[in-house]
Design an enzyme around this catalytic site. Structure first.
Site, PDB file in Angstrom:
ATOM      1  N   SER A  16       4.503   2.494   8.071  1.00  0.00           N
ATOM      2  CA  SER A  16       4.209   1.399   7.149  1.00  0.00           C
ATOM      3  C   SER A  16       5.451   0.958   6.391  1.00  0.00           C
ATOM      4  O   SER A  16       6.140   1.769   5.777  1.00  0.00           O
ATOM      5  CB  SER A  16       3.154   1.825   6.125  1.00  0.00           C
ATOM      6  OG  SER A  16       1.889   1.872   6.694  1.00  0.00           O
ATOM      7  N   HIS A  19       0.809  -1.211   0.000  1.00  0.00           N
ATOM      8  CA  HIS A  19       0.000   0.000   0.000  1.00  0.00           C
ATOM      9  C   HIS A  19       0.845   1.265   0.000  1.00  0.00           C
ATOM     10  O   HIS A  19       0.385   2.331  -0.365  1.00  0.00           O
ATOM     11  CB  HIS A  19      -0.974  -0.001   1.190  1.00  0.00           C
ATOM     12  CG  HIS A  19      -0.351   0.282   2.513  1.00  0.00           C
ATOM     13  ND1 HIS A  19      -0.029  -0.701   3.420  1.00  0.00           N
ATOM     14  CD2 HIS A  19      -0.006   1.441   3.102  1.00  0.00           C
ATOM     15  CE1 HIS A  19       0.477  -0.162   4.505  1.00  0.00           C
ATOM     16  NE2 HIS A  19       0.508   1.150   4.326  1.00  0.00           N
ATOM     17  N   ASP A  33       0.096  -7.500   1.230  1.00  0.00           N
ATOM     18  CA  ASP A  33       0.570  -6.145   1.519  1.00  0.00           C
ATOM     19  C   ASP A  33       2.091  -6.068   1.586  1.00  0.00           C
ATOM     20  O   ASP A  33       2.665  -5.427   2.461  1.00  0.00           O
ATOM     21  CB  ASP A  33      -0.043  -5.605   2.809  1.00  0.00           C
ATOM     22  CG  ASP A  33       0.050  -4.080   2.904  1.00  0.00           C
ATOM     23  OD1 ASP A  33       0.335  -3.448   1.871  1.00  0.00           O
ATOM     24  OD2 ASP A  33      -0.150  -3.529   4.004  1.00  0.00           O
TER      25      ASP A  33
END
Length: 308
Positions: A259, A135, A165
């Site tokens: 992230s 992402h 992911d």
């Protein structure tokens, strides 16, 4: 970071633009004595946002985040092995862990058609292969990675798996980089100390510490409905490529921008890739409930990407 924030499956860093339905207010709640256990049912008991930070100046009025429902039936399990420390002794010196791992964690800046976003990444090889969240680089038109010492490289996306992911990017013209040491996430146990490293809010090389709060948290129950959408126009609706994995839960602070960053044990080994955080209504930062993709799962996906 496209797919930002849990584009169903991010750890980017966006926050819901709509209030969480019926938030619990401890000041208004009366005493409850030994209530009967309610019947088990699937429902949205938590809100997850990706940890990718979006540059507000670029995104402008866009706000909100893709939302992930955490199945209340998920449970943590513990293994029996313990991790050694960087020094090999019984002490747990976070500064020693940070000194070992910081050179192997990068900041990832992404430009898409919608604006700019910030995430993190973990160096896999001396020639510039970098592991991050899918992402983070979703829809990327350009990617720049910045090393701990400030050196910048343009990068290209080698491949990604949105369901897991996980993505791999290649820093162009890189050499002599410090690759991270990857550990064994199957040996983790609840209560084990861990350290998270990344770029929350664009603050590169931020180090936080905590413990493994639980293992095998099921994050496959992607929220549906109109709770919100990411600044890149991604809704919370579940699709076939929505993230579906079991995660490590940690109380080490994970915020927007973490992230793709590293969750490491006290031996300085990467045992997870930070990917999402719990964000109750009205909260703009960590509340001590973060999630990471087990590194053993990430290794499998990286191998598939490299062999495609």
């Amino acid at each position: 970071m496209s797919e930002n924030d849990v584009r169903p499956g991010h750890t980017g860093g966006y926050q819901p633009q709509h209030g969480y339905p019926h938030p619990y207010d401890p000041q208004q709640a009366g005493p409850v004595l030994a209530p009967p256990r309610p019947p088990r049912r699937k429902g949205k008991v938590a809100v997850l946002v990706t940890a990718t930070a979006v540059a507000a100046a670029v995104v402008g009025g866009a706000s909100g985040a893709a939302i992930v429902g955490l199945d209340g039936s998920s449970a943590g399990t513990a293994s029996t092995a313990t991790a050694t420390t960087v020094s090999g002794s019984t002490s747990t010196d976070v500064s020693a862990v940070a000194a070992k791992v910081l050179p192997s964690v990068v900041q990832v800046n992404v430009t898409t058609s919608e604006g700019e976003a910030i995430g993190s990444g973990v160096i896999l090889s001396s020639d510039g292969k970098i592991l991050t969240n899918a992402h983070v680089v979703s829809g990327a038109r350009s990617v720049t990675v910045t090393l701990n010492d400030g050196t910048k490289y343009q990068a290209s996306v080698l491949g990604s798996n949105t369901t897991a992911d996980i993505a791999v990017v290649q820093a162009q013209g890189a050499g002599g980089l410090t690759a991270a040491t990857l550990g064994d996430s199957s040996r983790l146990q609840v209560g084990q100390e861990v350290v998270a490293i990344g770029s929350p809010g664009g603050l590169q090389s931020t180090v936080t510490s905590g413990i493994v709060s639980a293992l095998n948290r099921n994050l496959s129950d992607i929220g549906t409905g109109d709770e919100g959408s990411s600044p890149y126009g991604q809704t919370a609706d579940r699709t076939s490529d929505s993230p579906s994995y079991t995660a490590i839960q940690t109380d080490a602070a994970i915020n927007q921008g973490n992230s793709g960053g590293a969750l490491v044990n006290m031996a300085g080994q990467v045992i997870g890739i930070n990917s999402a955080m719990y964000s109750p209504s009205g909260s703009s930062g960590s509340v001590g409930i973060g999630f990471a993709i087990p590194i053993n799962d990430a290794k499998t996906i990286v191998s598939q990407i490299e062999n495609d």
